[in-house]
Design a protein around this motif. Structure first.
Motif, mmCIF file in Angstrom:
data_model
loop_
_atom_site.group_PDB
_atom_site.id
_atom_site.type_symbol
_atom_site.label_atom_id
_atom_site.label_comp_id
_atom_site.label_asym_id
_atom_site.label_seq_id
_atom_site.Cartn_x
_atom_site.Cartn_y
_atom_site.Cartn_z
ATOM 1 N N VAL A 1 0.711 -1.313 -0.125
ATOM 2 C CA VAL A 1 -0.475 -0.293 0.157
ATOM 3 C C VAL A 1 0.381 1.539 0.322
ATOM 4 O O VAL A 1 1.988 1.546 1.365
ATOM 5 C CB VAL A 1 -1.497 -0.338 1.719
ATOM 6 C CG1 VAL A 1 -1.563 1.280 1.107
ATOM 7 C CG2 VAL A 1 -1.776 -1.392 1.576
ATOM 8 N N MET B 1 -7.432 -4.989 1.445
ATOM 9 C CA MET B 1 -8.230 -3.824 1.867
ATOM 10 C C MET B 1 -9.523 -2.984 1.907
ATOM 11 O O MET B 1 -9.243 -3.499 -0.193
ATOM 12 C CB MET B 1 -6.160 -3.653 0.497
ATOM 13 C CG MET B 1 -6.423 -1.710 1.210
ATOM 14 S SD MET B 1 -5.327 -1.646 2.626
ATOM 15 C CE MET B 1 -5.141 -0.288 2.285
ATOM 16 N N SER C 1 -5.176 1.704 -8.452
ATOM 17 C CA SER C 1 -4.899 2.375 -7.658
ATOM 18 C C SER C 1 -6.991 3.210 -7.192
ATOM 19 O O SER C 1 -7.216 2.875 -8.114
ATOM 20 C CB SER C 1 -4.159 4.082 -8.157
ATOM 21 O OG SER C 1 -5.348 4.045 -9.892
ATOM 22 N N TRP D 1 -9.924 3.078 4.961
ATOM 23 C CA TRP D 1 -9.828 1.723 4.360
ATOM 24 C C TRP D 1 -9.192 0.976 5.675
ATOM 25 O O TRP D 1 -8.630 0.968 6.080
ATOM 26 C CB TRP D 1 -8.027 1.940 3.675
ATOM 27 C CG TRP D 1 -8.642 2.438 2.643
ATOM 28 C CD1 TRP D 1 -8.147 3.896 2.071
ATOM 29 C CD2 TRP D 1 -8.720 1.862 1.244
ATOM 30 N NE1 TRP D 1 -8.111 3.821 0.628
ATOM 31 C CE2 TRP D 1 -8.452 2.709 0.097
ATOM 32 C CE3 TRP D 1 -8.921 0.533 0.560
ATOM 33 C CZ2 TRP D 1 -9.379 2.981 -1.445
ATOM 34 C CZ3 TRP D 1 -9.474 0.128 -0.300
ATOM 35 C CH2 TRP D 1 -9.241 1.153 -1.679
ATOM 36 N N CYS E 1 -7.633 -2.283 6.827
ATOM 37 C CA CYS E 1 -5.980 -3.120 5.696
ATOM 38 C C CYS E 1 -6.307 -4.052 7.061
ATOM 39 O O CYS E 1 -5.368 -3.904 8.498
ATOM 40 C CB CYS E 1 -5.498 -1.942 6.087
ATOM 41 S SG CYS E 1 -3.339 -3.224 5.067
ATOM 42 N N ILE F 1 -4.473 6.189 -2.595
ATOM 43 C CA ILE F 1 -3.397 5.225 -2.562
ATOM 44 C C ILE F 1 -3.247 4.807 -3.726
ATOM 45 O O ILE F 1 -4.062 4.255 -3.915
ATOM 46 C CB ILE F 1 -3.773 4.078 -0.787
ATOM 47 C CG1 ILE F 1 -5.257 3.047 -1.245
ATOM 48 C CG2 ILE F 1 -4.038 4.335 0.023
ATOM 49 C CD1 ILE F 1 -5.360 1.749 -1.737
ATOM 50 N N ILE G 1 -1.688 0.632 -5.038
ATOM 51 C CA ILE G 1 -1.923 -0.822 -4.212
ATOM 52 C C ILE G 1 -1.244 -2.542 -5.536
ATOM 53 O O ILE G 1 -1.618 -2.007 -6.470
ATOM 54 C CB ILE G 1 -3.787 -1.908 -3.835
ATOM 55 C CG1 ILE G 1 -4.008 -1.322 -2.861
ATOM 56 C CG2 ILE G 1 -3.042 -3.584 -3.673
ATOM 57 C CD1 ILE G 1 -4.851 -1.192 -2.215
#
Length: 607
Positions: free
Chosen positions: A302, A317, A525, A559, A561, A571, A573
């Motif tokens: 992340v 996530m 993203s 988020w 996570c 973010i 990923i």
């Protein structure tokens, strides 16, 4: 007779060998007659398995693979006046004098048959008796040598216990189940009981780990997340990477040099432990660790909007509903696991939607996330060693390179205000021939704008006892892909249908719902639209993202996570294939088990 590997056949069984031959020969096959519960059995041993069969009844036949034998203990055979129960008990007198040994006991793991969950295992024992001391001595030496050759088994473990996670039963789980199994397997476990958040990460980041064969935690998904984040950042730090601002430049970590990590469930949902082992049964997972069942596991990184690496996650996530539940449930930790039901019900009634933009890399090499195969034990998808993607991404191009990608125009597909807009902005060329040929091999970025109830990046299927199918039933543990699940914001009833499909999966699957889309990608993203978010700073010495002062308006989310809260909304990923090694056996594979049973049926009679 020369010292060599000589098969022992029914015509020349172990009882016919001399003392000198017993000491010098390492037989590839042993065959002898033993007594089990005062009944005569023909016993057969080779490099892979141990089989015992009732001499006068071919239906009474048992076998165990050498890799599933935990330990072997030699014993002095007691007098016949001693009850059979006492003979097989652990209190039997042990001796270091080989001349007195007339029986031995094997302790092994076996899959529970006729169980509702075929992934469960139990530790059992069997005692073999023979009046010939030389026979017992030969069998004990051979079995001990075969067990010692199981190099993947841990001898020294670093074990963390989180006594505050889930129902706060971690200490009971360790003392009652885990510790006896580890002691039986001869594992020296250094145990640390965590007393605060990030203590596990701090220890791993600062202390020497060279004396340990593996690191295991007893706790929930958050505890395991703290463990592997500390381990990965420690590894990166040792390689000279204290601060990573571009995850694409992260150094390649040799997975064979990484010591395995393990997670024994004692949390609220235990999603990771369930997906790795097909069950949250503590005894099963402890046995898998003791037997050294090790396989790779993908982790997803992340990064924030500036490209700085924040953390890694193993399960999911999730932005939107689950993010709100995670941050709301922190107020009710005193409720235990019930806090998620309570917080979830409150957030469900609000039926909030979240505006955002998702950009994902579409890859034609990826398997269809809506179809099989499932990720089972010895999964062929996860065991492939080659990287499937051989494409080069061409950014910001306006040239038509691949006809299958159609064209470079911005494609808008909007039916109503809740229907996301889909844009295709990036095209690719084949990295090998640089032509328009092989149009099936296409890779491009798809951008989706819309209002979402949830945005989920699943690193694994996210199945658990409360959600047997998870987010994505066909998501794999070690294929280098993430399953992106987009749940559009529609009505309260549709959201309720989605949650019911997640919890049962019998009458309805989430893939049957029109407002749910699933994509398989290597990276994606997300950025919220219509709101302003504050930027947070990152500290390598913390596995959690610090709280940032933001000016978010309502209807923004956070988020979730691996059960922990990440407050950065914007973010990126990316999946990292086989980033760590973990103790896991994998989901039960019925086809593999049928092959094993068939091969055992062809074992020649050893009597």
């Amino acid at each position: 007779m020369a010292a060599a590997i000589i098969p022992v056949t029914p015509a020349m069984n172990a009882s016919s060998l001399s003392v000198s031959e017993c000491e010098t020969i390492e037989p590839s096959v042993l065959s002898a007659t033993f007594f089990i519960r005062r009944k005569e059995y023909s016993v057969y041993l080779d490099a892979e398995k141990l089989v015992w069969e009732r001499t006068k009844s071919k239906n009474d036949r048992n076998s165990v693979l050498i890799e599933n034998i935990l330990a072997i203990k030699s014993q002095v055979r007691k007098s016949s006046s001693v009850s059979e129960t006492q003979q097989n008990s652990h209190s039997s007198v042990e001796t270091d004098t080989p001349s007195n040994i007339k029986q031995f006991t094997i302790f092994y793991a076996k899959r529970v048959e006729n169980s509702s969950n075929p992934n469960k295992w139990r530790n059992l024992s069997q005692t073999f008796q023979n009046n010939d001391i030389q026979v017992c001595q030969l069998w004990i030496q051979t079995l001990q040598r075969q067990i010692s050759e199981q190099v993947a088994r841990p001898r020294r473990l670093l074990l963390f216990v989180n006594p505050y996670g889930g129902k706060k039963r971690a200490l009971q789980i360790y003392d009652g189940i885990v510790k006896p199994i580890f002691q039986l397997a001869g594992i020296d476990a250094t145990t640390i009981i965590s007393q605060r958040s990030n203590q596990i990460r701090d220890f791993i980041m600062t202390q020497s780990l060279e004396h340990f064969d593996g690191i295991v935690c007893i706790g929930g998904d958050g505890t395991f997340s703290e463990l592997f984040n500390g381990f990965i950042f420690r590894t990166l730090k040792d390689l000279g990477y204290d601060d990573i601002t571009n995850v694409d430049e992260m150094p390649k970590i040799n997975d064979k040099q990484l010591i395995p990590l393990g997670c024994i469930p004692a949390g609220s949902t235990d999603t990771v432990a369930y997906c790795l082992n097909g069950t949250c049964d503590v005894r099963t997972i402890a046995l898998n660790i003791a037997l050294g069942q090790v396989n790779g596991l993908d982790l997803s990184s992340v990064s924030n909007q500036n490209g700085r690496l924040l953390k890694f996650y193993a399960s999911v996530m999730s932005y939107g509903f689950l993010g709100d539940v995670a941050i709301e449930s922190e107020k009710f930790r005193w409720m235990g696991p019930s806090r998620y039901d309570y917080s979830g019900f409150k957030k469900l009634l609000l039926n909030r939607g979240y505006d955002g933009e998702v950009s994902l890399l579409v890859d034609s090499f990826a398997n269809d996330p809506l179809k099989g195969p499932e990720c089972l034990e010895n999964c062929p998808v996860c065991e492939t060693t080659d990287e499937p993607n051989q494409m080069t991404v061409i950014k910001n191009t306006t040239e038509i390179i691949d006809d299958k990608c159609n064209n470079h125009e911005r494609v808008n597909a909007i039916d109503d205000e809740n229907q996301p807009a889909i844009h295709i902005d990036i095209h690719v060329m084949n990295a090998k021939n640089n032509t328009k040929e092989n149009t099936d091999q296409c890779q491009y970025v798809k951008t989706i704008n819309g209002k979402f109830f949830m945005v989920n990046g699943a690193n694994i299927s996210c199945a658990c006892p409360r959600s047997p199918n998870g987010f994505s039933k066909f998501c794999h543990l070690c294929d280098g892909y993430i399953d992106l699940i987009l749940v559009r914001h529609t009505s309260f009833l549709n959201n309720l249908r989605f949650l019911l499909a997640m919890s049962s999966g019998r009458n309805c699957k989430i893939t049957d719902l029109n407002h749910v889309e699933i994509y398989r990608t290597k990276k994606f993203s997300f950025k919220p639209t219509g709101i302003q978010t504050g930027a947070s700073t990152f500290n390598l010495h913390s596995s959690r993202v610090p709280i940032s002062n933001s000016n978010d308006t309502k209807h923004s989310s956070v988020w979730n996570c691996d059960g922990e809260v990440v407050l950065d909304s914007d973010i990126s990923i990316r999946s990292h294939r086989r980033l760590i090694n973990v103790y896991r056996r994998g989901m039960f594979n019925a086809q593999k088990d049928a092959v094993v049973n068939k091969s055992e049926a062809n074992i020649p009679c050893c009597c």
